[in-house]
Design a protein around this motif. Structure first.
Motif, PDB file in Angstrom:
ATOM      1  N   LEU A  46       0.807  -1.216   0.000  1.00  0.00           N
ATOM      2  CA  LEU A  46       0.000   0.000   0.000  1.00  0.00           C
ATOM      3  C   LEU A  46       0.840   1.265   0.000  1.00  0.00           C
ATOM      4  N   GLU A  47       2.124   1.135   0.362  1.00  0.00           N
ATOM      5  CA  GLU A  47       2.985   2.319   0.342  1.00  0.00           C
ATOM      6  C   GLU A  47       3.219   2.798  -1.089  1.00  0.00           C
ATOM      7  N   LEU A  65     -11.410  -7.255   3.718  1.00  0.00           N
ATOM      8  CA  LEU A  65     -11.530  -7.259   5.177  1.00  0.00           C
ATOM      9  C   LEU A  65     -10.361  -6.563   5.878  1.00  0.00           C
ATOM     10  N   ALA A  66      -9.277  -6.292   5.154  1.00  0.00           N
ATOM     11  CA  ALA A  66      -8.040  -5.822   5.780  1.00  0.00           C
ATOM     12  C   ALA A  66      -8.152  -4.397   6.305  1.00  0.00           C
ATOM     13  N   GLY A  67      -7.436  -4.143   7.393  1.00  0.00           N
ATOM     14  CA  GLY A  67      -7.381  -2.793   7.946  1.00  0.00           C
ATOM     15  C   GLY A  67      -6.638  -2.796   9.273  1.00  0.00           C
ATOM     16  N   GLU A  68      -5.944  -1.718   9.563  1.00  0.00           N
ATOM     17  CA  GLU A  68      -5.230  -1.555  10.832  1.00  0.00           C
ATOM     18  C   GLU A  68      -6.195  -1.712  12.009  1.00  0.00           C
ATOM     19  N   SER A  85      -4.954   2.794   6.061  1.00  0.00           N
ATOM     20  CA  SER A  85      -4.959   1.368   5.742  1.00  0.00           C
ATOM     21  C   SER A  85      -6.263   0.965   5.057  1.00  0.00           C
ATOM     22  N   ARG A  86      -7.330   1.649   5.382  1.00  0.00           N
ATOM     23  CA  ARG A  86      -8.634   1.321   4.801  1.00  0.00           C
ATOM     24  C   ARG A  86      -8.884   2.039   3.474  1.00  0.00           C
ATOM     25  N   THR A  87      -8.586   3.311   3.437  1.00  0.00           N
ATOM     26  CA  THR A  87      -8.894   4.072   2.216  1.00  0.00           C
ATOM     27  C   THR A  87      -7.937   3.728   1.075  1.00  0.00           C
ATOM     28  N   ARG A  88      -6.640   3.634   1.377  1.00  0.00           N
ATOM     29  CA  ARG A  88      -5.672   3.345   0.313  1.00  0.00           C
ATOM     30  C   ARG A  88      -5.867   1.933  -0.246  1.00  0.00           C
ATOM     31  N   SER A  89      -6.154   0.984   0.630  1.00  0.00           N
ATOM     32  CA  SER A  89      -6.368  -0.384   0.149  1.00  0.00           C
ATOM     33  C   SER A  89      -7.613  -0.470  -0.719  1.00  0.00           C
ATOM     34  N   ALA A  94     -10.119  -0.836  -6.044  1.00  0.00           N
ATOM     35  CA  ALA A  94     -11.054  -0.252  -7.006  1.00  0.00           C
ATOM     36  C   ALA A  94     -10.378  -0.020  -8.356  1.00  0.00           C
ATOM     37  N   GLU A  95      -9.151   0.485  -8.313  1.00  0.00           N
ATOM     38  CA  GLU A  95      -8.421   0.710  -9.568  1.00  0.00           C
ATOM     39  C   GLU A  95      -8.203  -0.599 -10.322  1.00  0.00           C
TER      40      GLU A  95
END
Length: 297
Positions: A46-47, A65-68, A85-89, A94-95
């Motif tokens: 995600l970085e 389901l992933a997220g900090e 962690s939620r928005t970037r993933s 989506a892309e």
């Protein structure tokens, strides 16, 4: 929709993800696990916003389901990690989804916190979002999937309550003091708790994967919320321990800060209207039965 699907799952090693992957595979679906480690079938970073080539090819449904973890003291740095962690993933997924010739459906985790932390009322999926940091996170989390909605991709947002499992989550943290006989109500005990058994939550995700007509927000909770006092009494009864040691609100705020106020002391009663409308059948609609089942395993 195909009977047997190829499903890409993030957060596959988490409390819900592990059981969900097993349930999907038991029904004949092909599961691909997307994560950061070598134990996943495909990796993402995600970085730099990248994922393994071919991860999305041939996928029918994405389950995100992933997220900090939210269960930590909310420093400004922690808040930023939780949100990013939620928005970037979700943005990365989506892309990748929109690059496919046949974009897969998207089923994303969200939280009952979408509605805020001090609503109290019986809220169905049509209710507005509420106040607080976690409400903000849930809005941004779901909002990151807006390009999918704009493109006509089926999206389901699973707004989950307190998950009952002795292997993780809130219940696992409550068990040690309760088993030691020093458990009790939290705060006034009048605040509403919207809960769901792990088995039923997994069944909701499976239904979301397989039911092409299901879309939009879904309150993933049992049919009836209970007060914290009722939950405390039920838990004490199931494990055979007294529940006479209350934890005052000021102590919760002292120990956990803002996180405690929005989670441990949250007062939100949800109605799972969408699930009732589609005839979903809960294996554990009753709190005592749900507690007995998860604690006996």
């Amino acid at each position: 929709m195909k009977t047997e699907q190829t499903i890409l799952v993030t957060g596959a090693t988490g409390l819900v993800g592990r059981v969900l992957c097993e349930a999907l595979e038991a029904k004949g679906h092909r599961v691909r696990r997307l994560g950061r480690g070598s134990d996943s079938d495909f990796q993402w970073d995600l970085e730099v916003m990248s994922m393994s080539a071919g991860a999305m090819e041939g996928v029918d449904t994405v389950v995100h389901l992933a997220g900090e973890s939210v269960a930590q003291r909310w420093t400004e740095a922690a808040k930023e990690r939780i949100l990013r962690s939620r928005t970037r993933s979700t943005q990365l997924l989506a892309e990748a989804i929109l690059k496919q010739d046949s974009p897969p459906a998207y089923i994303g985790a969200s939280g009952s916190n979408f509605y805020g932390y001090n609503r109290g009322d019986a809220l169905d999926e049509s209710a507005s979002s509420g106040e607080g940091y976690l409400a903000e996170v849930c809005r941004a989390w779901e909002g990151a999937a807006q390009p999918l909605l704009d493109a006509g991709v089926r999206c389901v947002f699973v707004r989950t309550g307190v998950v009952l499992s002795k292997d993780g989550g809130a219940l696992a943290k409550m068990l040690p003091p309760f088993k030691a006989g020093v458990g009790g109500r939290i705060g006034s005990g009048r605040q509403w708790m919207s809960w769901i058994s792990l088995d039923d939550l997994v069944a909701i995700y499976v239904r979301a994967v397989e039911d092409a007509e299901l879309n939009g927000p879904v309150n993933a909770v049992a049919p009836k919320a209970v007060t914290n006092a009722v939950f405390t009494k039920a838990l004490g009864g199931v494990i055979g321990r007294p529940t006479v040691f209350p934890l005052p609100s000021f102590m919760v705020k002292t120990l956990f800060g803002e996180m405690g106020e929005e989670t441990v002391l949250a007062d939100v009663a949800l109605v799972p209207q969408r699930l009732m409308d589609i005839g979903f059948e809960w294996a554990f609609p009753n709190l005592n039965d749900a507690l007995e089942a998860c604690l006996s395993r």
